[in-house]
Write an enzyme that holds these catalytic residues in place. Sequence first.
Site, PDB file in Angstrom:
ATOM      1  N   HIS A 169      -2.369   7.450  -3.920  1.00 50.74           N
ATOM      2  CA  HIS A 169      -2.265   8.860  -4.801  1.00 50.74           C
ATOM      3  C   HIS A 169      -3.662   8.897  -5.745  1.00 50.74           C
ATOM      4  CE1 HIS A 169      -1.078  12.172  -7.085  1.00 50.74           C
ATOM      5  NE2 HIS A 169      -1.249  11.489  -8.350  1.00 50.74           N
ATOM      6  N   ARG A 212      -0.940  11.342   3.280  1.00 49.73           N
ATOM      7  CA  ARG A 212      -1.750  10.496   2.335  1.00 49.73           C
ATOM      8  C   ARG A 212      -2.100   9.255   2.624  1.00 49.73           C
ATOM      9  NH1 ARG A 212       0.752   9.702  -2.778  1.00 49.73           N
ATOM     10  NH2 ARG A 212       0.689   7.591  -2.210  1.00 49.73           N
ATOM     11  N   TYR A 271       5.845   1.411  -2.685  1.00 56.79           N
ATOM     12  CA  TYR A 271       6.967   2.396  -2.427  1.00 56.79           C
ATOM     13  C   TYR A 271       7.195   2.860  -1.039  1.00 56.79           C
ATOM     14  CZ  TYR A 271       3.251   5.421  -3.601  1.00 56.79           C
ATOM     15  OH  TYR A 271       2.050   5.929  -3.575  1.00 56.79           O
TER      16      TYR A 271
END
Length: 373
Positions: free
Chosen positions: A271, A267, A280
């Site tokens: 998100h 990805r 993160y």
Amino acid sequence: MIVDAARGAPLGTDAQSPPSELVQLLTPEGERVEHPDYDVNLTPEEIKGLYRDLVIVRRIDTEAVALTRQGELGIWASLLGQEAAQIGSAHALRPDDMAFPSYREHGVAWCRGVDPLDLLGLFRGVNHAGWDPKEHNFHLYTIVIGSHTLHATGYAMGIQRDSAENAAIVYFGDGATSQGDVNEAFVWSAAQNAPIVFFCQNNQWAISEPLEKQSRIPLYRRAEGFGFPGVRVDGNDVFAVHAVTRKALENARSGQGPTLIEAFTYRMGAHTTTDDPTRYRLQAELESWKLKDPIERLKAYLVKNQLADRAFFDAIDAEAKELGSDLRKRCLELPDPEPTAIWENVYATEHSLLAEERGQFASYLATFEDVSR
């Protein structure tokens, strides 16, 4: 640290060489490679058609992200980096196969003939879904993680009982594999030998959690415990995805039961547009995956094999730009629905409790002053 023995690297991290069990037909440099079990025999026009779809769905995604940033959409789940997984698999579907998406399958929606405006309308909050699942054989988006795998399994069992010659495919992410619904769907589909393909887009991150916190083994191997085959495919290789999905669907239609496909991809964006991935994950990880971009990979193949020239690529870019501009214009022109429209299409026939709730809400709205006068 949990290590994938087949890769010799921590789960959820990138390795310079692909996992040994990974099905790959097109390298990141655009070189065609052979695989003993999978192959594609596409015409030059079909290959160029794949490239066109990859470019267009990325433009749709880019436009939607921009609209969200400008306050025109409530939220958007980007497919950036996952285009090959979606386009390659969608091109393997027959018209009468049924696809069950989660909420990121904009590329599959495009291939099934869904107007991108209907997707934007959903995230703009002006329609309930926007398309007829029966018209496109493409189910409605599902926000509840993994729940639609059971819907797809039930549909596949219906195909089986109707003695039909089609199949179902259901899309979900790596995070969904930790959900009970997904595992229950595996149990039912295996026990019933249902004609279904479970298509997991392993984009490495379940929101902010890496794969290593969810599984001690590669996801495709989970199928073994349920009694059906699993395959890991290079999710950025549109050829390999197409070949693997086509074979899995053929097996399903011929009575060989379910298959789990793990499309190993990444990805590239957040998100959703409410997420900040810089909190993160490392920038170096993102940069390494940029070298595996599915669009650039296929473009390199087309150029090396002299299947397309500069005029072709310019024409595709121009088409994508025009489509993006038209999509933006149509999105901004979408009318707001009447407030009571939310009660429409809930039940097939009039329902007394629903009518009562609608009446109460209409009375509540009537207490407000009409500022438009």
